[in-house]
Design a protein around this motif. Structure first.
Motif, short mmCIF file in Angstrom:
data_model
loop_
_atom_site.label_atom_id
_atom_site.label_comp_id
_atom_site.label_asym_id
_atom_site.label_seq_id
_atom_site.Cartn_x
_atom_site.Cartn_y
_atom_site.Cartn_z
N PRO A 64 0.81 -1.23 0.00
CA PRO A 64 0.00 0.00 0.00
C PRO A 64 0.83 1.27 0.00
O PRO A 64 0.39 2.29 -0.52
CB PRO A 64 -0.81 -0.12 1.30
N TRP A 65 2.03 1.23 0.59
CA TRP A 65 2.87 2.43 0.56
C TRP A 65 3.28 2.78 -0.87
O TRP A 65 3.36 3.96 -1.24
CB TRP A 65 4.12 2.24 1.42
N VAL A 66 3.53 1.76 -1.67
CA VAL A 66 4.03 1.98 -3.04
C VAL A 66 2.89 2.36 -3.97
O VAL A 66 3.02 3.27 -4.80
CB VAL A 66 4.75 0.71 -3.54
N GLN A 67 1.78 1.67 -3.85
CA GLN A 67 0.68 1.91 -4.77
C GLN A 67 -0.63 1.78 -4.02
O GLN A 67 -1.03 0.66 -3.66
CB GLN A 67 0.72 0.90 -5.93
N ARG A 68 -1.26 2.88 -3.78
CA ARG A 68 -2.52 2.86 -3.04
C ARG A 68 -3.59 2.19 -3.87
O ARG A 68 -3.68 2.37 -5.08
CB ARG A 68 -2.95 4.27 -2.68
N ASN A 69 -4.42 1.39 -3.19
CA ASN A 69 -5.54 0.75 -3.86
C ASN A 69 -6.59 1.78 -4.24
O ASN A 69 -6.59 2.91 -3.77
CB ASN A 69 -6.16 -0.31 -2.94
N SER A 443 11.81 0.57 -18.04
CA SER A 443 10.59 0.58 -18.85
C SER A 443 10.27 2.03 -19.24
O SER A 443 10.86 2.97 -18.69
CB SER A 443 9.44 -0.04 -18.05
N PRO A 444 9.33 2.20 -20.17
CA PRO A 444 8.95 3.58 -20.55
C PRO A 444 8.49 4.36 -19.32
O PRO A 444 7.63 3.91 -18.57
CB PRO A 444 7.79 3.35 -21.54
N GLN A 445 9.08 5.53 -19.13
CA GLN A 445 8.85 6.29 -17.92
C GLN A 445 7.60 7.17 -18.06
O GLN A 445 7.54 8.05 -18.91
CB GLN A 445 10.07 7.16 -17.60
N THR A 446 6.63 6.84 -17.23
CA THR A 446 5.40 7.64 -17.14
C THR A 446 5.36 8.28 -15.75
O THR A 446 6.17 7.96 -14.88
CB THR A 446 4.16 6.77 -17.37
N VAL A 447 4.40 9.14 -15.56
CA VAL A 447 4.25 9.78 -14.25
C VAL A 447 3.99 8.72 -13.18
O VAL A 447 4.54 8.77 -12.07
CB VAL A 447 3.11 10.82 -14.29
N ARG A 448 3.18 7.74 -13.52
CA ARG A 448 2.87 6.69 -12.56
C ARG A 448 4.11 5.86 -12.23
O ARG A 448 4.35 5.52 -11.07
CB ARG A 448 1.77 5.79 -13.13
N MET A 449 4.91 5.55 -13.23
CA MET A 449 6.11 4.75 -13.00
C MET A 449 7.12 5.51 -12.14
O MET A 449 7.76 4.95 -11.24
CB MET A 449 6.74 4.36 -14.33
N LEU A 450 7.27 6.80 -12.41
CA LEU A 450 8.21 7.60 -11.62
C LEU A 450 7.74 7.71 -10.17
O LEU A 450 8.56 7.69 -9.25
CB LEU A 450 8.35 8.99 -12.24
N MET A 452 5.94 5.42 -8.58
CA MET A 452 6.20 4.11 -7.97
C MET A 452 7.68 3.94 -7.67
O MET A 452 8.06 3.36 -6.65
CB MET A 452 5.72 2.99 -8.89
N HIS A 453 8.54 4.47 -8.53
CA HIS A 453 9.99 4.40 -8.31
C HIS A 453 10.35 5.13 -7.02
O HIS A 453 11.13 4.64 -6.18
CB HIS A 453 10.72 5.00 -9.51
N ARG A 454 9.79 6.32 -6.84
CA ARG A 454 10.07 7.10 -5.63
C ARG A 454 9.55 6.37 -4.40
O ARG A 454 10.23 6.30 -3.36
CB ARG A 454 9.43 8.48 -5.75
N ARG A 455 8.34 5.81 -4.48
CA ARG A 455 7.76 5.13 -3.34
C ARG A 455 8.53 3.85 -2.98
O ARG A 455 8.65 3.49 -1.81
CB ARG A 455 6.29 4.77 -3.65
N LEU A 456 9.04 3.15 -3.97
CA LEU A 456 9.84 1.95 -3.69
C LEU A 456 11.12 2.30 -2.96
O LEU A 456 11.55 1.58 -2.04
CB LEU A 456 10.14 1.20 -5.00
#
Length: 574
Positions: A64-69, A443-450, A452-456
């Motif tokens: 949940p910290w990385v990607q909120r439901n 992988s292709p960098q999108t706002v969502r991926m960036l 998730m990268h920060r949260r990880l």
């Protein structure tokens, strides 16, 4: 069509309708990896029930910290009639197969919004090609089964002392216990408004993080204890109000005169407090004063609150006591949350009877109507004695400074994994998070991926913080054991003798609290008699039907007024 799992799983399409407004509802894509049935892949051996503890750690992106439901998660059938369980990413489930007429184990890999107005379930199996099949959100209850998720808030929750008891909740397959956070971390301290508290990170900021993570959205029942009930639960009440999931509160910390801004008790919150008589939270109050104070904290309009009070229980509940009552209380909280107008008396009573059968006396108080409390007694009722003070403790040893900056990212881990976690395992999770973050950059960098990268990376720093806390706890435990060996111990109080349980009616007493029900089984009778009207009460008594339909009286009793004809009736709890 081929006879593969991906073709034969029972999945319903959304109903056909001309009402275009229905497609504007929040619907989702539910992606499952389903483990094949042994008859389809004889070379593979799979458990009859999925292992959710392994699935949650296979990828940290579902933390949940990385990607909120999403705001509204699907619900599936649980293994108890009438109760559904929330479904979140990383959950192990069972899925109905039409071909085998059986439930197959699988793992929820993804939940996404679907603009087509349906839920698509993607089935992945070693022997079949991946296929996406549409399923309507409402069909999840018919097609998916999973245990109910119990979220144990670690600070104050007693994971270290009673972790084995919490893990036993999973034995029957009805519950999935997740541990939220960890004790001794940077955020495990009281807020500034508390004596000895400090600025963020603290338990208040920890509660804010849990709300941002949406932990409440993926929880079927919370368990709080001690400082978690004092700080975290009131913060949830303030933010969520009546929508908070049902809660078990060990020590009843939410029902105290707490510092800081007062928080109103939600009128529709389901809360069951498991309170101890030998608890320093009680202070110098008598048991009657302690329970009176707790009842006064509850909103007079709330009808879904109960207190199970065990006079001989300690602040850290004895494992035997917690083991006997916990599962009954969790089930009672869930059923009460579903139907707040029906008191789950059988489950509440079962907790008291289980304690009674092992020689423990207890007292059950619950709200049946607005502003009205009822009370039962179970087992031997010992003479009230003061709460034992805290035993002397050795000062916590000073730790060397950490080698890395410590984070406060909150992990949600299965109880089975938490009990075996070591500092090295926390650091291994940190390394896994850093590795997954590096993979995202390829992988292709999108706002969502960036994001998730920060949260990880934050999650990795949080695991470094938990590793440091675990090292501190290990050092503190060594000092504690050495201190105990050097400190003379006082003789222990003999454990209560085992008592022979009475019949069902003879083991209960019903007492008026705040002008509610009055009834007492007398002379070990097999029939509950009608109580006599107290002579000091001038108002007309109103007849009503009490427990199991036996005739009782609704007797309004003034505060601090006793029935002179029945010495069993104690003072009314206002």
């Amino acid at each position: 069509r081929s006879h593969s799992v991906s073709d034969d799983l029972l999945l319903a399409s959304p109903p056909q309708t001309d009402n275009h407004a229905s497609f504007r509802l929040s619907l989702y894509v539910l992606v499952l990896r389903v483990i094949p049935h042994p008859s389809e892949a004889e070379s593979c051996l799979y458990p009859t029930r999925p292992n959710w503890s392994e699935s949650m750690l296979s990828s940290l992106s579902c933390q949940p910290w990385v990607q909120r439901n999403l705001a509204r998660l699907p619900r599936a059938s649980s293994y108890e009639d009438g109760i559904t369980a929330v479904v979140a990413e990383g959950d192990a489930v069972e899925f109905l197969s039409r071909a085998h007429n059986a439930w197959l184990p699988g793992i929820v890999e993804q939940i996404e919004k679907n603009s087509s107005g349906s839920c698509a379930v993607k089935i992945m199996a070693p022997f079949a090609s991946a296929t996406a099949i549409a399923v309507h959100l409402d069909d999840c209850v018919a097609c998916i089964k999973k245990p109910c998720r119990v979220s144990l808030v670690a600070p104050g929750g007693g994971v270290e002392g009673n972790g084995a008891v919490f893990a036993e909740l999973e034995d029957g397959g009805y519950f999935q216990v997740d541990v939220v956070g960890r004790k001794s971390t940077l955020y495990d301290r009281y807020p500034e408004s508390w004596q000895g508290g400090g600025p963020a990170p603290n338990l208040a900021s920890f509660a804010d993080d849990l709300l941002r993570m949406g932990v409440h959205e993926r929880t079927d029942c919370f368990i709080f204890g001690s400082r978690g009930g004092q700080v975290v639960l009131p913060a949830f009440w303030q933010a969520l109000g009546d929508s908070i999931p049902p809660s078990i509160v060990i020590n009843g910390g939410c029902a105290m005169n707490l510092p800081g801004h007062p928080v109103s008790w939600p009128e529709k919150a389901t809360t069951i407090m498991f309170m101890a008589g030998q608890d320093f939270f009680r202070g110098t109050q008598t048991s009657h004063e302690y329970l009176t104070s707790a009842c006064r904290c509850v909103s007079p309009n709330n009808r879904t609150t109960a207190i199970l009070y065990v006079p001989e229980m300690k602040h850290m509940p004895q494992q035997d006591i917690l083991r006997l009552a916990l599962a009954h209380l969790v089930r009672a909280a869930q059923l009460w949350h579903i139907n707040r107008y029906s008191v789950p008396i059988s489950h509440l009573r079962a907790a008291g009877l289980a304690l009674q059968q092992h020689g423990w006396g207890s007292r059950l108080l619950y709200t049946s109507e607005r502003g009205q409390w009822q009370q039962m007694f179970f087992g031997p009722q010992e003479k009230d004695r003061p709460a034992e003070p805290l035993s002397p403790r050795a000062p916590r040893p000073q730790q060397p400074p950490p080698l890395k900056p410590l984070g406060t990212a909150v992990a949600v881990l299965p109880i089975s994994k938490v009990l075996s976690m070591t500092p090295d395992k926390h650091r291994a999770l940190a390394a896994q998070a850093e590795h997954e973050a590096a993979q995202l950059l390829r992988s292709p960098q999108t706002v969502r991926m960036l994001e998730m990268h920060r949260r990880l990376l934050e999650f990795a720093a949080g695991q470094d913080g938990e590793a440091y806390a675990a090292e501190g706890d290990l050092a503190n435990e060594r000092v504690r054991k050495a201190f105990q060996r050097q400190t003379p111990t006082s003789p222990k109080k003999a454990q209560q003798p085992s008592v022979k349980p009475h019949s069902l009616l003879n083991s209960h007493q019903y007492q008026c609290l705040a002008g509610s029900l009055v009834a007492h089984p007398r002379y070990h009778s097999d029939v509950l008699p009608v109580c006599s009207k107290p002579t000091r009460v001038a108002q007309q008594a109103q007849l009503s039907y009490g427990y199991k339909g036996y005739l009782t009286q609704q007797v309004p009793i003034a505060a601090n007024q006793q029935n002179v004809h029945d010495p069993v009736v104690s003072e009314v709890l206002a």
